[in-house]
Structure formats: structure tokens, C-alpha cells
Design a protein around this motif. Structure first.
Motif: not given
Length: 383
Positions: A328-333, A335-337, A350-351, A379-380
Motif C-alpha cells: 500500500d503506497p499510503d502505508y509506506n508514505r 511510514w516515511r513521514a 502534512a508530510r 507518534y514515533s
């Protein structure tokens, strides 16, 4: 709910009042609240709505304008209907679940594995300390603390969960904008900010004695189990415990002195088969299997990985976790944020470019998967 027509139609169904079962049936056989209303009187009659309910649905549409204004007053406000996939699964399994919930705060917390902590409005100092101790441990172990925002044990449990940086859900026996007692206004505001407040009663509904047993069934229904800390022989906490037991949920009670009138309700529960507990770990251990079922259901709801049930109950000491392997690209985006420094929801949205609802759902999944830590609403990544 995002669709304004469906949201408005659901409010009109709530406003119709009366028995909830026919209105639930109406929603089950339609493609949404707007379609349920569009069916008109024949469909309403077939679903079992009585004459008063049908008359209310055929009445003026502006009857729910005050509720709509409340919902529009803040982004964290919404109404979740019986038909909605976000309706809490555990609550749906209760007898006579509410047609809808008004919610302020993060609705994903209504799906989180949790424990109801209930008891006397006038506890002893020891009872208040026990409520705080157990609630704090539950929060640190990743369990939501569910209670009714009453004075005494309820308030102590909510405060301890918040102070530990955990999740708490307050269920009101009044309109969601009219917390009772009024002395808990500041606590209500704090839970709205860092937890979740829910009520089946629309905005503007004052507290009435007959509404609190109904509130208690929601408290019991949202939780995997109910812990009674202190309670008199005749107590609302005992009603919550009975409703939990009737639904097949676990009931726990802390024993007390035979000279303490606030312990007699707990002793009655113990005689009736409740589990005697002396430490929070006894509760979390008993609930682990049921928490696993909830995690599986949440995984299906979010279509996101939840690999370890035990992380729901014990996230302490987890080792380094690999990056997500989701397609899922949303999930990975998202995670990177995330970073190793705590980050608020606004910045993550926003990120990542995701909506608050989508990000909240995936963050809850990541928490349950043991990848993300939540502390004071930020969150972290877990290290």
C-alpha cells in the motif's frame, strides 16, 4: 461519515427516536442512511418502524440542524452509524447496541483492545489509588481504559491513563457536549484532546438518571473485560459488570475489607463468579486471547499488517522492527513521514498528504503491529 447526505439522513433516523431495532433493520437493508430514507413510508413500515417514528422521518428536515452545527464545529467530531464499517465491532456484538454514536476525538480508539474500569463515585482513598494503579498499567501495556467520566473511580482511571500517555475512552450518559458531572469539564476537555469521548445521546441532551444504565452497556460493550474496583451493594458499576457478563465478556473484581461498604459490591460479584484480581497483570493475561480476535478483525477492517497479537498487551522491550513491507503506497508514505522523534497528527498529515481519518486508521494498525509508539498524542517509530 464523509457523505453529507448520509450524515444528514442518519441524524434524522436518530431524531425519530423509539425502538432502535427497527431502525437498525432499516439500515441493514439499504445502501446507506440516505437510501433508507428514500425508501419512504412503505420501506419504513416493512422494517417495523412505528407510526411515531414514521411521522418523525416525514417531518421537517431542519429538526436536526443544531446537531449538524455541533458536528461541523470541530474536525474531530462525527457520528458513526450502525451501518458504518467504523462502528466498533465489540459494541456491535452487544445486545441492543445503539443505533449510532456521537464521537469527539479519535474514533479509532473505539476499536482498540481495552478494559472498562468502573466503581464507586465516592471511593475510599485506597480504592482511588487502586483504580489509578491498574489503569496506568493497562495504558502502559497498550490497552485503552474505558469508563463513564463519573466522579470517583471513573475519573481516577481516565486521569491515570492520560498521565501515562495511553488511550482512554469516556462514554457519557448525556449529550456529548454536556458532560456530567460538571466538575469534570476540564477532564472532558482533556480527553477530547488526547482520547475519545462517545455518547449515543445527541448534543444538547441533559443528564437524566434513566440514561446511565444505557451508558453502562456501551462502557461494557467497548471493552474486552470489566474491572470493578470498589462498589456498594446497589451500584451502577454492578450494572456494567452484569451487562459485560451477559455479553460473554470477562468480569474482574478487586477484593476489599469486610468492614468497607464500598467493597461489598465486589464481594457480591466474586460470589457470583467474577475473577478475583490483585494485580493488573492478572487482567491483561486473562484477556490476551480475546485481544487476538480483535486484532484479527482490525486487520481485516484496515487491510493492513498486524503480525503480533502480544504487542497489544505488552509492547515493552520490543526489539528493532523491520521497515513495513506493505504494497500500500499510503502505508509506506506514512511510514516515511514518521521519525524517531514524537510527531503530532497535523504534521504527519502534512508530510504524507493523507487525510486525518486514513492516517489515524493506519497509525493504529502500526501501533498494534508494534512499529509505532504513541505518547501524549504524538507518534514515533519504535526503536
Amino acid at each position: 461519515m464523509d457523505d453529507d447526505a448520509d450524515a444528514h439522513a442518519l441524524l434524522r433516523l436518530i431524531h425519530a427516536g423509539g425502538a432502535a431495532a427497527p431502525r437498525r433493520r432499516l439500515l441493514e437493508h439499504a445502501e446507506g442512511p440516505a437510501a433508507a430514507l428514500a425508501g419512504g413510508a412503505p420501506a419504513w413500515r416493512e422494517a417495523g418502524l412505528d407510526a411515531a417514528q414514521r411521522a418523525a422521518l416525514g417531518g421537517p428536515e431542519d429538526a436536526v440542524d443544531d446537531w449538524r452545527r455541533w458536528l461541523a464545529g470541530a474536525p474531530a467530531r462525527q457520528v458513526i452509524g450502525w451501518h458504518d464499517p467504523d462502528y466498533p465491532l465489540l459494541l456491535k456484538r452487544m445486545q441492543a447496541p445503539p443505533l449510532a454514536l456521537f464521537v469527539e476525538g479519535d474514533p479509532c480508539r473505539l476499536w482498540r483492545a481495552g478494559v472498562a474500569v468502573v466503581g464507586s463515585r465516592a471511593p475510599t482513598a485506597g480504592g482511588r489509588d487502586n483504580a489509578a494503579q491498574f489503569a496506568r498499567r493497562f495504558a502502559l501495556d497498550g490497552l485503552a481504559v474505558v469508563s463513564g467520566l463519573a466522579s470517583g473511580i471513573d475519573a481516577a482511571a481516565h486521569i491515570a491513563a492520560l498521565d501515562a500517555g495511553g488511550d482512554t475512552v469516556a462514554v457519557l450518559g448525556s449529550g456529548i457536549d454536556m458532560p456530567y458531572p460538571r466538575s469534570n469539564l476540564r477532564l472532558h476537555a482533556r480527553i477530547v484532546e488526547a482520547g475519545t469521548v462517545a455518547s449515543e445521546y445527541p448534543p444538547g441532551t441533559p443528564a437524566r438518571r434513566e440514561q446511565f444504565p444505557s451508558r453502562n452497556r456501551i462502557v461494557a460493550g467497548l471493552a474486552l473485560g470489566t474491572l470493578v474496583v470498589e462498589a456498594a451493594q446497589r451500584s451502577g458499576a454492578l450494572i456494567t459488570a452484569r451487562l459485560a457478563a451477559d455479553a460473554g465478556r470477562e468480569v474482574f473484581a478487586i477484593p476489599g475489607s469486610i468492614h468497607n461498604p464500598m467493597a461489598r459490591g465486589c464481594h457480591r460479584l466474586l460470589r457470583d463468579g467474577a475473577t478475583l484480581v490483585e494485580a493488573p497483570e492478572e487482567v491483561t493475561g486473562a484477556l490476551s486471547a480475546i485481544a487476538g480476535e480483535l486484532a484479527d478483525a482490525l486487520r481485516e477492517r484496515l487491510d493492513a499488517p498486524i503480525q503480533s497479537v502480544e504487542t497489544i498487551l505488552n509492547t515493552a522491550g520490543a526489539g528493532a522492527l523491520p521497515d513495513p513491507d506493505s504494497d500500500d503506497p499510503d502505508y509506506n508514505r506514512l511510514w516515511r513521514a514518521l521519525g524517531h522523534d514524537p510527531t503530532g497528527m497535523d504534521e504527519l498529515v502534512a508530510r504524507s498528504g493523507l487525510t486525518v481519518a486514513r492516517a489515524s486508521a493506519m497509525l493504529l494498525s502500526m501501533e498494534l503491529d508494534g512499529r509505532v509508539a504513541l505518547l501524549h498524542g504524538r507518534y514515533s517509530r519504535k526503536s
